[in-house]
Design an enzyme around this catalytic site. Sequence first.
Site, mmCIF file in Angstrom:
data_model
loop_
_atom_site.group_PDB
_atom_site.id
_atom_site.type_symbol
_atom_site.label_atom_id
_atom_site.label_comp_id
_atom_site.label_asym_id
_atom_site.label_seq_id
_atom_site.Cartn_x
_atom_site.Cartn_y
_atom_site.Cartn_z
ATOM 1 C CG ASP A 90 -2.244 0.672 0.999
ATOM 2 O OD1 ASP A 90 -2.096 1.635 -0.059
ATOM 3 O OD2 ASP A 90 -3.156 0.883 1.890
ATOM 4 C CG ASP A 125 -5.701 5.292 -2.764
ATOM 5 O OD1 ASP A 125 -4.710 5.309 -2.347
ATOM 6 O OD2 ASP A 125 -6.716 4.944 -2.376
ATOM 7 C CB ALA A 193 -12.801 5.804 1.256
ATOM 8 C CB CYS A 278 -7.948 -23.176 15.263
ATOM 9 S SG CYS A 278 -7.370 -22.090 16.560
HETATM 10 N N1 GUN Z 1 -6.539 1.104 3.036
HETATM 11 C C1 GUN Z 1 -7.919 1.148 3.640
HETATM 12 N N2 GUN Z 1 -8.485 2.058 2.964
HETATM 13 C C2 GUN Z 1 -7.605 2.487 1.814
HETATM 14 C C3 GUN Z 1 -7.608 3.617 0.934
HETATM 15 O O1 GUN Z 1 -8.765 3.889 0.625
HETATM 16 N N3 GUN Z 1 -6.714 3.509 0.018
HETATM 17 C C4 GUN Z 1 -5.525 2.855 0.274
HETATM 18 N N4 GUN Z 1 -4.386 3.045 -0.406
HETATM 19 N N5 GUN Z 1 -5.170 2.140 1.343
HETATM 20 C C5 GUN Z 1 -6.233 1.774 2.242
HETATM 21 ZN ZN ZN Z 2 -9.250 -21.125 17.509
#
Ligand code: GUN
Ligand code: ZN
Length: 484
Positions: A90, A125, A193, A278
């Site tokens: 990310d 973004d 989002a 588990c």
């Molecule tokens: N992680 C959780 N929501 C978002 C998002 O809207 N954009 C990005 N890049 N990472 C995220």
């Molecule tokens: Zn468990």
Amino acid sequence: MAIHFESLDSDIAGRIGKLTVGNKTIRTPALLPVINPHLQIIKPSEMKTMGIEALITNAYIINQSLRYHDQALNEGLHAMLDFDGVIMTDSGSFQLSVYGDVSVTNLETLTFQKDIKSDIWVPLDIPSPPTADKVSAERDLLITIDRLREAMNTFGDEAPVAGPIQGGIYLDLRERAGKELGALGFSFCPIGAVVPLMEAYRYQDLVRVVMAVKKNLPLATCVHLFGAGHPAMFALATAMGCDLFDSAAYALYAKEGRYLTVHGSYKLDELTELPCSCNVCRSHSKEDLNTSDQRERLLALHNLNITLAEICRIRQAIIEGTLWELVDERCRSHPKLLSGYQELLNYSNELETHDRISKRRFFYRGDESCLRTEVIRYQKTLSRLRLGDNALVSFNGRTRQGFDNTLLFKPPFGPYPRELKETFPIGQSEIPEWDETMVRQGCIGIRNLINTHLKSRVAVSCNPRWIPIVKSELPDIEVFNDPD
Ligand code: GUN
Ligand code: ZN
């Protein structure tokens, strides 16, 4: 695009798919555990042995890290994390949404993600919070789309760049984002989002947002629901066509002493038993777990285990065609999830176009089942039935003089000819004792039949109990009283 998605099997709008990134392939739906390199509570190599094929980490954190920055550039991410599966990174966008500012540009983060040999890169973004007004949500979206274009122009359309979808809570913006990213050729789209919606249990809004995004996205686009980590909502999201989830929940919940189940989570103190099969739960008592110096790690392992098991259950349900039953079951664990499920049923007309022809079974589980795609689909096909001049829809199966065609009746579907008795969905559906809601839904089937066979005379014969209901749904129809 170096990212390619293929659907192999489907149920509702959910699919079992194959996501290929470069020379690596993973099976979807899939869970990508979130790895914070500084807090590797479960090692990626250990995750690999648990069957995890892909994970997600944060390029912004690595870039800022005194400990990992150089190592990531020198060795690459896969060696650094000791994981040879798919690694998605990310950008700094989530930090951007939390802290309001990040000291990195779109091209800088993408170049860094490329240089550390990430398999899937995420541009910078701009997530618009649910409170954003439309003007600012639109501005955020346009900047996001510009950055995606910039990514493609700089790195070429073969680069493994994800196309995050923004637009806040504005459905027309989400629809537009789906359309534009599809046209730009993005084959991998995370829906962004949505974390604040999920944190606030706003599942009805989540369903609207996801369905708006899906409306214009090509079917061959792999859809990732950004930040969805609670297994109770995976079935609902999968039914809408989400293919990937990423979970920090397994670790975040463990840190707070929380024990995940598919029905919700518990503080460990609220439990006297460990209701799970588990290996952690079978080899520890609750007291062992609570007092262990490994408590956080063991809890994280359990949390990850049950999350993975839910992914497997969802895949099995898709293969069988029992995803609606699973959605129904999961969404009854919380009233807000139930609202999300009920909202999804409002989209049955659209979902029906993606749904498969035949399934293992249809179990009626309450009023909600009346609006399932199989019911809508069946009632649409009634237009194709050959009726003859005089058709009787007989609730108890008895024929009557003056009719050359007797149809049977099975709520919530409606009328059916004897030849369809063994075929899906009539033959594979289990329904309880008839009630008013399902008979009303079945009458909609009769109405479709009448509206599409205007030259035929259609009448109903039924037990007096159903006469007022039939007459209220079909005011002009001829009804014969036929006590059982
Ligand atoms: N992680 C959780 N929501 C978002 C998002 O809207 N954009 C990005 N890049 N990472 C995220
Ligand atoms: Zn468990």
